[in-house]
Design a protein around this motif. Structure first.
Motif, PDB file in Angstrom:
ATOM      1  N   ASP A  79      42.387  44.338  43.805  1.00 11.06           N
ATOM      2  CA  ASP A  79      43.361  45.242  43.192  1.00 11.06           C
ATOM      3  C   ASP A  79      44.025  44.610  41.966  1.00 11.06           C
ATOM      4  O   ASP A  79      44.209  45.264  40.941  1.00 11.06           O
ATOM      5  CB  ASP A  79      44.424  45.663  44.209  1.00 11.06           C
ATOM      6  CG  ASP A  79      43.873  46.556  45.308  1.00 11.06           C
ATOM      7  OD1 ASP A  79      42.774  47.135  45.120  1.00 11.06           O
ATOM      8  OD2 ASP A  79      44.540  46.667  46.354  1.00 11.06           O
ATOM      9  N   ALA A  80      44.376  43.325  42.082  1.00 14.14           N
ATOM     10  CA  ALA A  80      44.998  42.633  40.953  1.00 14.14           C
ATOM     11  C   ALA A  80      44.022  42.527  39.785  1.00 14.14           C
ATOM     12  O   ALA A  80      44.404  42.748  38.627  1.00 14.14           O
ATOM     13  CB  ALA A  80      45.463  41.238  41.384  1.00 14.14           C
ATOM     14  N   LEU A  81      42.758  42.223  40.062  1.00 15.12           N
ATOM     15  CA  LEU A  81      41.748  42.153  39.005  1.00 15.12           C
ATOM     16  C   LEU A  81      41.525  43.515  38.358  1.00 15.12           C
ATOM     17  O   LEU A  81      41.388  43.625  37.133  1.00 15.12           O
ATOM     18  CB  LEU A  81      40.423  41.625  39.555  1.00 15.12           C
ATOM     19  CG  LEU A  81      40.365  40.131  39.844  1.00 15.12           C
ATOM     20  CD1 LEU A  81      39.124  39.803  40.671  1.00 15.12           C
ATOM     21  CD2 LEU A  81      40.372  39.342  38.556  1.00 15.12           C
ATOM     22  N   ALA A  82      41.502  44.566  39.167  1.00 16.13           N
ATOM     23  CA  ALA A  82      41.293  45.921  38.655  1.00 16.13           C
ATOM     24  C   ALA A  82      42.465  46.346  37.752  1.00 16.13           C
ATOM     25  O   ALA A  82      42.252  46.954  36.700  1.00 16.13           O
ATOM     26  CB  ALA A  82      41.107  46.899  39.804  1.00 16.13           C
ATOM     27  N   ARG A  83      43.692  46.016  38.145  1.00 14.57           N
ATOM     28  CA  ARG A  83      44.855  46.340  37.310  1.00 14.57           C
ATOM     29  C   ARG A  83      44.797  45.586  35.987  1.00 14.57           C
ATOM     30  O   ARG A  83      45.047  46.140  34.920  1.00 14.57           O
ATOM     31  CB  ARG A  83      46.156  46.003  38.048  1.00 14.57           C
ATOM     32  CG  ARG A  83      46.579  47.052  39.055  1.00 14.57           C
ATOM     33  CD  ARG A  83      48.006  46.825  39.535  1.00 14.57           C
ATOM     34  NE  ARG A  83      48.238  45.476  40.046  1.00 14.57           N
ATOM     35  CZ  ARG A  83      47.995  45.072  41.292  1.00 14.57           C
ATOM     36  NH1 ARG A  83      47.503  45.923  42.176  1.00 14.57           N
ATOM     37  NH2 ARG A  83      48.240  43.847  41.674  1.00 14.57           N
ATOM     38  N   TRP A  84      44.458  44.286  36.058  1.00 11.22           N
ATOM     39  CA  TRP A  84      44.363  43.459  34.864  1.00 11.22           C
ATOM     40  C   TRP A  84      43.264  44.003  33.944  1.00 11.22           C
ATOM     41  O   TRP A  84      43.453  44.109  32.735  1.00 11.22           O
ATOM     42  CB  TRP A  84      44.062  42.020  35.272  1.00 11.22           C
ATOM     43  CG  TRP A  84      44.158  41.003  34.178  1.00 11.22           C
ATOM     44  CD1 TRP A  84      44.554  41.199  32.886  1.00 11.22           C
ATOM     45  CD2 TRP A  84      43.855  39.626  34.296  1.00 11.22           C
ATOM     46  NE1 TRP A  84      44.508  40.019  32.193  1.00 11.22           N
ATOM     47  CE2 TRP A  84      44.081  39.031  33.040  1.00 11.22           C
ATOM     48  CE3 TRP A  84      43.419  38.823  35.341  1.00 11.22           C
ATOM     49  CZ2 TRP A  84      43.862  37.675  32.807  1.00 11.22           C
ATOM     50  CZ3 TRP A  84      43.214  37.477  35.104  1.00 11.22           C
ATOM     51  CH2 TRP A  84      43.438  36.911  33.854  1.00 11.22           C
ATOM     52  N   ALA A  85      42.134  44.372  34.524  1.00  8.58           N
ATOM     53  CA  ALA A  85      41.037  44.941  33.736  1.00  8.58           C
ATOM     54  C   ALA A  85      41.485  46.224  33.047  1.00  8.58           C
ATOM     55  O   ALA A  85      41.188  46.440  31.867  1.00  8.58           O
ATOM     56  CB  ALA A  85      39.829  45.205  34.636  1.00  8.58           C
ATOM     57  N   ARG A 114      32.261  39.176  47.634  1.00  7.83           N
ATOM     58  CA  ARG A 114      33.249  39.649  48.600  1.00  7.83           C
ATOM     59  C   ARG A 114      34.624  39.114  48.190  1.00  7.83           C
ATOM     60  O   ARG A 114      34.811  37.917  48.041  1.00  7.83           O
ATOM     61  CB  ARG A 114      32.896  39.171  50.001  1.00  7.83           C
ATOM     62  CG  ARG A 114      31.582  39.711  50.486  1.00  7.83           C
ATOM     63  CD  ARG A 114      31.240  39.123  51.853  1.00  7.83           C
ATOM     64  NE  ARG A 114      29.865  39.320  52.187  1.00  7.83           N
ATOM     65  CZ  ARG A 114      29.364  40.427  52.729  1.00  7.83           C
ATOM     66  NH1 ARG A 114      30.153  41.434  52.990  1.00  7.83           N
ATOM     67  NH2 ARG A 114      28.087  40.523  53.009  1.00  7.83           N
ATOM     68  N   LEU A 115      35.551  40.018  47.988  1.00  4.24           N
ATOM     69  CA  LEU A 115      36.900  39.646  47.563  1.00  4.24           C
ATOM     70  C   LEU A 115      37.922  40.228  48.518  1.00  4.24           C
ATOM     71  O   LEU A 115      37.714  41.296  49.089  1.00  4.24           O
ATOM     72  CB  LEU A 115      37.196  40.205  46.162  1.00  4.24           C
ATOM     73  CG  LEU A 115      36.343  39.705  45.013  1.00  4.24           C
ATOM     74  CD1 LEU A 115      36.676  40.484  43.753  1.00  4.24           C
ATOM     75  CD2 LEU A 115      36.561  38.227  44.796  1.00  4.24           C
ATOM     76  N   HIS A 116      39.031  39.538  48.651  1.00  4.48           N
ATOM     77  CA  HIS A 116      40.153  40.067  49.418  1.00  4.48           C
ATOM     78  C   HIS A 116      40.636  41.317  48.687  1.00  4.48           C
ATOM     79  O   HIS A 116      40.693  41.345  47.446  1.00  4.48           O
ATOM     80  CB  HIS A 116      41.267  39.021  49.489  1.00  4.48           C
ATOM     81  CG  HIS A 116      42.350  39.389  50.438  1.00  4.48           C
ATOM     82  ND1 HIS A 116      43.353  40.273  50.092  1.00  4.48           N
ATOM     83  CD2 HIS A 116      42.588  39.011  51.719  1.00  4.48           C
ATOM     84  CE1 HIS A 116      44.166  40.421  51.124  1.00  4.48           C
ATOM     85  NE2 HIS A 116      43.712  39.648  52.128  1.00  4.48           N
ATOM     86  N   PRO A 117      40.992  42.372  49.404  1.00  7.82           N
ATOM     87  CA  PRO A 117      41.415  43.615  48.750  1.00  7.82           C
ATOM     88  C   PRO A 117      42.563  43.439  47.756  1.00  7.82           C
ATOM     89  O   PRO A 117      42.572  44.075  46.697  1.00  7.82           O
ATOM     90  CB  PRO A 117      41.842  44.507  49.916  1.00  7.82           C
ATOM     91  CG  PRO A 117      41.085  43.983  51.082  1.00  7.82           C
ATOM     92  CD  PRO A 117      40.930  42.512  50.854  1.00  7.82           C
ATOM     93  N   HIS A 118      43.523  42.569  48.064  1.00  9.75           N
ATOM     94  CA  HIS A 118      44.644  42.347  47.142  1.00  9.75           C
ATOM     95  C   HIS A 118      44.173  41.674  45.854  1.00  9.75           C
ATOM     96  O   HIS A 118      44.658  41.982  44.770  1.00  9.75           O
ATOM     97  CB  HIS A 118      45.744  41.511  47.794  1.00  9.75           C
ATOM     98  CG  HIS A 118      46.388  42.174  48.962  1.00  9.75           C
ATOM     99  ND1 HIS A 118      47.024  43.394  48.872  1.00  9.75           N
ATOM    100  CD2 HIS A 118      46.486  41.792  50.265  1.00  9.75           C
ATOM    101  CE1 HIS A 118      47.492  43.738  50.061  1.00  9.75           C
ATOM    102  NE2 HIS A 118      47.173  42.781  50.931  1.00  9.75           N
ATOM    103  N   LEU A 119      43.230  40.749  45.980  1.00 12.79           N
ATOM    104  CA  LEU A 119      42.676  40.080  44.807  1.00 12.79           C
ATOM    105  C   LEU A 119      41.917  41.077  43.940  1.00 12.79           C
ATOM    106  O   LEU A 119      42.081  41.108  42.716  1.00 12.79           O
ATOM    107  CB  LEU A 119      41.753  38.939  45.243  1.00 12.79           C
ATOM    108  CG  LEU A 119      41.068  38.141  44.131  1.00 12.79           C
ATOM    109  CD1 LEU A 119      42.093  37.489  43.217  1.00 12.79           C
ATOM    110  CD2 LEU A 119      40.147  37.104  44.736  1.00 12.79           C
TER     111      LEU A 119
END
Length: 94
Positions: A35-41, A28-33
């Motif tokens: 999103d940041a991981l998805a952009r970095w990926a 379970r992740l905070h949505p902002h976290l």
């Protein structure tokens, strides 16, 4: 004559014995976290899952806790022993 069909997935031939199965974990992740991981990926041409696994593996290796990676002795310890570069140590197995 009727043919019976299997309702489950077909077993893998040989591959199942060669590699251990990956663990599935609900994270379970905070949505902002996320999103940041998805952009970095995306920037590194990885899936989000692969990016999270990469980051966890990197953190474990840097902390000297990855079970298959060599452990790096921090510079402070190496300096006390007169070494100029950090030393790579192998974890003992068995």
């Amino acid at each position: 004559m009727t043919t019976e069909r299997s309702t489950g997935p077909r077993p893998l031939r040989g591959a199942d014995k060669a590699k251990p199965r990956r663990k599935q974990v609900l994270l379970r992740l905070h949505p902002h976290l996320y999103d940041a991981l998805a952009r970095w990926a995306g920037d590194e041409l990885r899936s989000t899952n692969a990016q999270i696994e990469f980051l966890l593996r990197t953190a474990l290796t840097e902390a000297g806790r990855h079970p298959t990676a060599p452990r790096v002795v921090p510079r402070e310890i190496a300096d006390r022993h007169g070494d100029t570069e950090p030393t790579m140590l192998r974890r003992r197995t068995g």
